[in-house]
Design a protein around this motif. Structure first.
Motif, PDB file in Angstrom:
ATOM      1  N   PRO A  24       0.818  -1.226   0.000  1.00 24.72           N
ATOM      2  CA  PRO A  24       0.000   0.000   0.000  1.00 24.72           C
ATOM      3  C   PRO A  24       0.845   1.268   0.000  1.00 24.72           C
ATOM      4  CG  PRO A  24      -0.793  -1.572   1.645  1.00 24.72           C
ATOM      5  CD  PRO A  24       0.531  -2.073   1.181  1.00 24.72           C
ATOM      6  N   ILE A  25       1.983   1.244   0.691  1.00 27.38           N
ATOM      7  CA  ILE A  25       2.862   2.421   0.704  1.00 27.38           C
ATOM      8  C   ILE A  25       3.379   2.697  -0.698  1.00 27.38           C
ATOM      9  CG2 ILE A  25       4.979   3.387   1.664  1.00 27.38           C
ATOM     10  CD1 ILE A  25       4.617   1.501   4.063  1.00 27.38           C
ATOM     11  N   PHE A  26       3.858   1.638  -1.352  1.00 24.02           N
ATOM     12  CA  PHE A  26       4.385   1.758  -2.712  1.00 24.02           C
ATOM     13  C   PHE A  26       3.298   2.236  -3.672  1.00 24.02           C
ATOM     14  CE2 PHE A  26       6.862  -0.797  -6.177  1.00 24.02           C
ATOM     15  CZ  PHE A  26       7.341   0.390  -6.692  1.00 24.02           C
ATOM     16  N   ALA A  27       2.101   1.673  -3.545  1.00 22.31           N
ATOM     17  CA  ALA A  27       1.003   2.011  -4.453  1.00 22.31           C
ATOM     18  C   ALA A  27       0.597   3.472  -4.331  1.00 22.31           C
ATOM     19  CB  ALA A  27      -0.198   1.109  -4.174  1.00 22.31           C
ATOM     20  N   VAL A  28       0.681   4.030  -3.135  1.00 28.49           N
ATOM     21  CA  VAL A  28       0.270   5.418  -2.917  1.00 28.49           C
ATOM     22  C   VAL A  28       1.377   6.396  -3.283  1.00 28.49           C
ATOM     23  CG1 VAL A  28      -0.378   7.108  -1.150  1.00 28.49           C
ATOM     24  CG2 VAL A  28      -1.443   4.851  -1.162  1.00 28.49           C
ATOM     25  N   LEU A  29       2.621   6.092  -2.898  1.00 30.90           N
ATOM     26  CA  LEU A  29       3.698   7.067  -3.048  1.00 30.90           C
ATOM     27  C   LEU A  29       4.386   7.033  -4.402  1.00 30.90           C
ATOM     28  CD1 LEU A  29       5.402   6.935   0.464  1.00 30.90           C
ATOM     29  CD2 LEU A  29       3.625   8.474  -0.379  1.00 30.90           C
ATOM     30  N   ALA A  30       4.480   5.868  -5.038  1.00 32.38           N
ATOM     31  CA  ALA A  30       5.206   5.784  -6.312  1.00 32.38           C
ATOM     32  C   ALA A  30       4.595   6.678  -7.391  1.00 32.38           C
ATOM     33  CB  ALA A  30       5.272   4.338  -6.783  1.00 32.38           C
ATOM     34  N   PRO A  31       3.257   6.671  -7.561  1.00 35.48           N
ATOM     35  CA  PRO A  31       2.681   7.503  -8.621  1.00 35.48           C
ATOM     36  C   PRO A  31       2.440   8.945  -8.201  1.00 35.48           C
ATOM     37  CG  PRO A  31       1.308   5.562  -8.089  1.00 35.48           C
ATOM     38  CD  PRO A  31       2.237   5.808  -6.962  1.00 35.48           C
ATOM     39  N   GLU A  32       2.749   9.290  -6.950  1.00 31.30           N
ATOM     40  CA  GLU A  32       2.403  10.623  -6.447  1.00 31.30           C
ATOM     41  C   GLU A  32       3.065  11.731  -7.264  1.00 31.30           C
ATOM     42  OE1 GLU A  32       3.636  14.144  -4.364  1.00 31.30           O
ATOM     43  OE2 GLU A  32       4.894  12.379  -4.160  1.00 31.30           O
ATOM     44  N   LYS A  33       4.270  11.471  -7.774  1.00 30.71           N
ATOM     45  CA  LYS A  33       4.981  12.488  -8.562  1.00 30.71           C
ATOM     46  C   LYS A  33       4.321  12.717  -9.913  1.00 30.71           C
ATOM     47  CE  LYS A  33       9.382  11.202  -6.400  1.00 30.71           C
ATOM     48  NZ  LYS A  33       8.790  10.164  -5.544  1.00 30.71           N
ATOM     49  N   ASN A  34       3.458  11.773 -10.339  1.00 30.74           N
ATOM     50  CA  ASN A  34       2.772  11.906 -11.628  1.00 30.74           C
ATOM     51  C   ASN A  34       1.378  12.525 -11.486  1.00 30.74           C
ATOM     52  OD1 ASN A  34       4.969  10.559 -12.812  1.00 30.74           O
ATOM     53  ND2 ASN A  34       4.050   8.565 -12.371  1.00 30.74           N
ATOM     54  N   SER A  35       1.105  13.141 -10.347  1.00 29.93           N
ATOM     55  CA  SER A  35      -0.213  13.719 -10.116  1.00 29.93           C
ATOM     56  C   SER A  35      -0.514  14.798 -11.156  1.00 29.93           C
ATOM     57  CB  SER A  35      -0.277  14.330  -8.713  1.00 29.93           C
ATOM     58  OG  SER A  35       0.001  13.347  -7.741  1.00 29.93           O
ATOM     59  N   THR A  36      -1.762  14.845 -11.573  1.00 33.18           N
ATOM     60  CA  THR A  36      -2.169  15.781 -12.619  1.00 33.18           C
ATOM     61  C   THR A  36      -3.636  16.113 -12.468  1.00 33.18           C
ATOM     62  OG1 THR A  36      -2.420  16.057 -15.012  1.00 33.18           O
ATOM     63  CG2 THR A  36      -2.637  13.830 -14.151  1.00 33.18           C
ATOM     64  N   ASP A  37      -4.016  17.287 -13.007  1.00 37.26           N
ATOM     65  CA  ASP A  37      -5.431  17.657 -12.990  1.00 37.26           C
ATOM     66  C   ASP A  37      -6.109  17.293 -14.311  1.00 37.26           C
ATOM     67  OD1 ASP A  37      -4.134  19.470 -14.569  1.00 37.26           O
ATOM     68  OD2 ASP A  37      -5.069  21.248 -13.692  1.00 37.26           O
ATOM     69  N   LYS A  38      -5.407  16.535 -15.152  1.00 37.48           N
ATOM     70  CA  LYS A  38      -5.989  16.027 -16.393  1.00 37.48           C
ATOM     71  C   LYS A  38      -6.558  14.631 -16.134  1.00 37.48           C
ATOM     72  CE  LYS A  38      -4.423  19.676 -18.505  1.00 37.48           C
ATOM     73  NZ  LYS A  38      -5.367  20.767 -18.889  1.00 37.48           N
ATOM     74  N   ILE A  39      -7.838  14.461 -16.414  1.00 38.30           N
ATOM     75  CA  ILE A  39      -8.516  13.221 -16.044  1.00 38.30           C
ATOM     76  C   ILE A  39      -7.874  12.002 -16.713  1.00 38.30           C
ATOM     77  CG2 ILE A  39     -10.703  11.973 -16.060  1.00 38.30           C
ATOM     78  CD1 ILE A  39     -10.567  14.322 -14.135  1.00 38.30           C
ATOM     79  N   GLY A  40      -7.474  12.140 -17.963  1.00 40.45           N
ATOM     80  CA  GLY A  40      -6.870  11.012 -18.669  1.00 40.45           C
ATOM     81  C   GLY A  40      -5.585  10.552 -18.004  1.00 40.45           C
ATOM     82  N   LYS A  41      -4.675  11.503 -17.741  1.00 36.80           N
ATOM     83  CA  LYS A  41      -3.410  11.154 -17.102  1.00 36.80           C
ATOM     84  C   LYS A  41      -3.633  10.709 -15.655  1.00 36.80           C
ATOM     85  CE  LYS A  41      -0.527  14.160 -19.985  1.00 36.80           C
ATOM     86  NZ  LYS A  41       0.434  15.296 -19.998  1.00 36.80           N
ATOM     87  N   LEU A  42      -4.601  11.331 -15.009  1.00 30.56           N
ATOM     88  CA  LEU A  42      -4.920  10.935 -13.636  1.00 30.56           C
ATOM     89  C   LEU A  42      -5.382   9.475 -13.590  1.00 30.56           C
ATOM     90  CD1 LEU A  42      -6.831  13.018 -11.018  1.00 30.56           C
ATOM     91  CD2 LEU A  42      -7.580  10.702 -11.474  1.00 30.56           C
ATOM     92  N   THR A  43      -6.172   9.095 -14.596  1.00 29.79           N
ATOM     93  CA  THR A  43      -6.649   7.707 -14.665  1.00 29.79           C
ATOM     94  C   THR A  43      -5.489   6.739 -14.822  1.00 29.79           C
ATOM     95  OG1 THR A  43      -8.737   8.437 -15.653  1.00 29.79           O
ATOM     96  CG2 THR A  43      -8.143   6.110 -15.920  1.00 29.79           C
TER      97      THR A  43
END
Length: 673
Positions: free
Chosen positions: A420-439
């Motif tokens: 769960p730690i890996f799943a939450v933190l690994a993609p955190e740097k890829n956060s975006t307000d674009k729905i497609g990329k967010l998905t």
């Protein structure tokens, strides 16, 4: 030190791919085992004929009624002096009672035995006295006009009164005459008594249902001396030689059962016991409980304990025989009518035995070590990541040489905590307000979770796990550690953000002194976040099998089960995943406080890991439940983003309030020091 993570990913994925055939074997084993049955104990059926003022029944009438409702099997317990007295076959007198009888009737005191023992009135049916004489030393005696049998006892009275004395074969014939199957129960006792009872068991057990159900807290042959397993192994082997399988009562510890089942090659069928005398649930809830046991927990036998009809019974409610019989027949009818078509009513069989080979387990351990490195690297430096890798590597080496299951459980626990730690933190740097990329970011987190789940399933795979004889240890750590680690990680990250108060940002600068007030602030803030998360998780968990829920909640859960076949977990699709989606969006929109939402968002990921850690739950059930949670959580998350866009002022006020709370905590801590 810079290390390319690509090779670690390759090792991890190869291990997962190699383990898939054995994971599918478990899936197929569970799906193909679709029979279930309901069992009612014979002694409770007999009680319907012994109590009650309004109606009285004969055994034949009760058996006929239960058979008509769909009952196929009854359980038969071995008799004992105590049970036969309770059923009215004879009376039992203590030495004290006989002394009083002799005294008040001016009889010869020589009639009283000096030895310890009990006195039994001569029963009309010679079967019972023959059984007693077969096991114990007895003497015929006449006291006044009473013909009695004196039974010597070497120990306390209970060892004589409650010792198993074999099976009532006339009752067995009566059951067979109604075209019902029967299952015999065995109780552990003295070695000589065990031998007599077991020999009779082998003579009279139902060849059409070669099963045994153990009575009491020990399996037959269990010794208080943990090193003395001779008798237990003997009976286990004799059961195996006769192809007799065993029933396993979930949630009821029977000493010696784990070893006995290993000698039976885990030819064990899971049993779920329902006692209507010890529950406050109504009839519909009890039926739903039975259906969930079959559908969601791999139980193939429902053991239904009928409502108490003995007004002298100190425990449980008392009902008239007619009411108890109606409740039982309604239960059988309703369970069969409401059970999904996927399951068939008929004699269940044990799961086909399977166990992954050693080389596969070693491969999965190597993949787990590589995955642990990648997971720890998402929030810590290379040295700590290498340490995590080394821990699992050492566990793997120890397992190769010792074959100790606890080593696999330790490795699985580490992966379950890190996923769960890996799943939450690994993609955190890829956060975006674009729905497609967010998905795509959301799917990346789900993908990491799936890899971690497959590694844990690959490590702890085999018959002993799907039967629940071996469990996943320290489940509570999977709830606590991921939230604590992510809270600490995010707290430091948030405090470093320039939009927070300068004094808070100052407190974590490495070139500035750290005051006690700063430390107290950290402790208080982390404590509050962890407590809030745990309290919320407890509230959501309370509606499970062992918790309580409101009538509305129960109704909603029932509707979800009817609509979706299996109910997704509330904390996943309604709390964890939606807040994680919203948090990713807010971070992408440059909203500093969005990262805080990743903390409650962790609940979704640790919950799906915990779902698959319950190995007695069928894989297809856990998979379907998780798919529902992922999809519904995503859609609700998008809805929260929509609300954020449309209701920014309200959310801005909430975030401002949170900032003020943080300032207040810090200023208070600073004043204290």
């Amino acid at each position: 030190m810079k290390i390319n993570p690509r090779w670690f990913w390759i090792i991890t994925l190869l291990a997962v791919i190699i383990s898939i055939p054995w994971t599918y074997e478990r899936w197929n084993t569970e799906v193909s085992n679709d029979n279930y049955e309901i069992i009612i104990p014979y002694h409770q059926i007999m009680e319907l004929t012994q109590h009650g003022e309004e109606d009285t029944y004969s055994i034949d009438e009760v058996l006929s009624s239960l058979k008509s409702s769909g009952l196929a099997t009854v359980s038969m317990e071995p008799g004992s002096i105590d049970k036969w007295e309770e059923q009215g076959f004879f009376n039992v007198y203590t030495k004290r009672q006989i002394e009083e009888l002799i005294f008040f009737n001016n009889l010869d005191e020589d009639l009283l035995f000096e030895d310890e023992g009990i006195y039994i009135s001569v029963p009309e049916d010679p079967f019972y006295i023959a059984k007693i004489q077969e096991i114990f030393d007895t003497v015929d005696i006449a006291i006044g006009e009473r013909n009695l049998i004196f039974v010597h006892q070497d120990k306390d009275e209970g060892s004589v009164r409650y010792a198993p004395l074999g099976f009532n074969q006339s009752a067995i014939e009566q059951v067979k005459n109604h075209d019902l199957n029967y299952i015999l129960r065995l109780k552990n006792s003295e070695p000589n008594i065990n031998e007599v009872t077991f020999n009779e068991f082998l003579q009279v057990y139902d060849k059409d249902r070669p099963l045994v159900l153990f009575d009491g807290k020990q399996t037959i042959g269990h010794s208080e001396d943990s090193e003395d397993t001779t008798e237990l192994v003997n009976y286990s082997q004799r059961l195996a030689d006769n192809d007799i399988n065993s029933l396993f009562i979930e949630g009821y510890q029977q000493d010696g059962f784990d070893e006995l089942s290993s000698h039976l090659d885990y030819d064990v069928i899971r049993l779920h016991s329902i006692n209507v005398n010890k529950t406050s649930k109504d009839e519909d809830e009890i039926v739903s409980q039975a259906i969930r046991a079959v559908k969601e927990r791999n139980h193939k036998v429902i053991f239904y304990n009928m409502a108490n009809t003995d007004p002298q019974e100190p425990n449980g409610k008392f009902v008239e025989p007619a009411e108890s019989l109606k409740e039982a027949t309604d239960f059988i009818t309703d369970v069969r009518a409401q059970m999904p078509d996927l399951y068939s009513y008929g004699p269940p069989e044990p799961f086909e035995y399977f166990s992954p080979p050693l080389w596969l387990t070693v491969c999965v351990l190597l993949g787990s070590a590589a995955f642990a490195f990648l997971a720890v690297r998402s929030f810590a430096n290379v040295k700590i990541s290498i340490t995590a890798l080394a821990v699992i590597a050492v566990l793997a080496l120890l397992y190769i040489f010792t074959n100790r299951l606890i080593l696999l459980q330790a490795a699985a626990l580490l992966i379950a905590v890190l996923t769960p730690i890996f799943a939450v933190l690994a993609p955190e740097k890829n956060s975006t307000d674009k729905i497609g990329k967010l998905t795509l970011t959301y799917l990346k987190s789900i993908g990491i979770s799936i890899i971690g789940i497959l590694l844990v399933v690959g490590l702890l795979n085999g018959s002993e796990f799907i039967l629940g004889l071996e469990m996943f240890r320290a489940v509570i750590l999977v709830y606590i550690i991921p939230i604590a680690v992510i809270t600490l990680y995010i707290l430091v990250k948030v405090i470093k953000d320039s939009k927070l108060p300068k004094e808070i940002k100052f407190s974590i600068s490495l070139d500035k002194p750290v005051l006690y007030g700063h430390l107290l602030f950290f402790v208080i803030f982390i404590g509050i976040l962890v407590i809030v998360a745990l309290v919320g998780d407890y509230y959501l968990d309370r509606s499970g099998n062992s918790g309580t829920a409101s009538t509305l909640e129960i109704s909603i859960r029932q509707k979800l089960e009817e609509l979706l076949f299996v109910r997704p977990r509330t904390k996943e699709f309604l709390i964890g995943f939606p807040l994680y989606i919203l948090g990713l969006y807010l971070i992408g929109a440059k909203k500093t406080w969005g990262i805080i939402l990743l903390i409650p968002g962790t609940i979704g990921f640790l919950s799906i890991m915990n779902t698959f850690n319950h190995f007695h739950i069928p894989l297809y059930i856990s998979t379907l439940r998780t798919v529902y949670s992922i999809i519904l959580g995503y859609l609700i998350g998008l809805f929260l983003i929509y609300l954020y866009k449309k209701r920014k002022p309200i959310l801005r006020f909430i975030l401002s309030l949170l900032k003020r709370i943080v300032k207040l905590i810090y200023s208070t801590a600073k004043r204290w020091t």
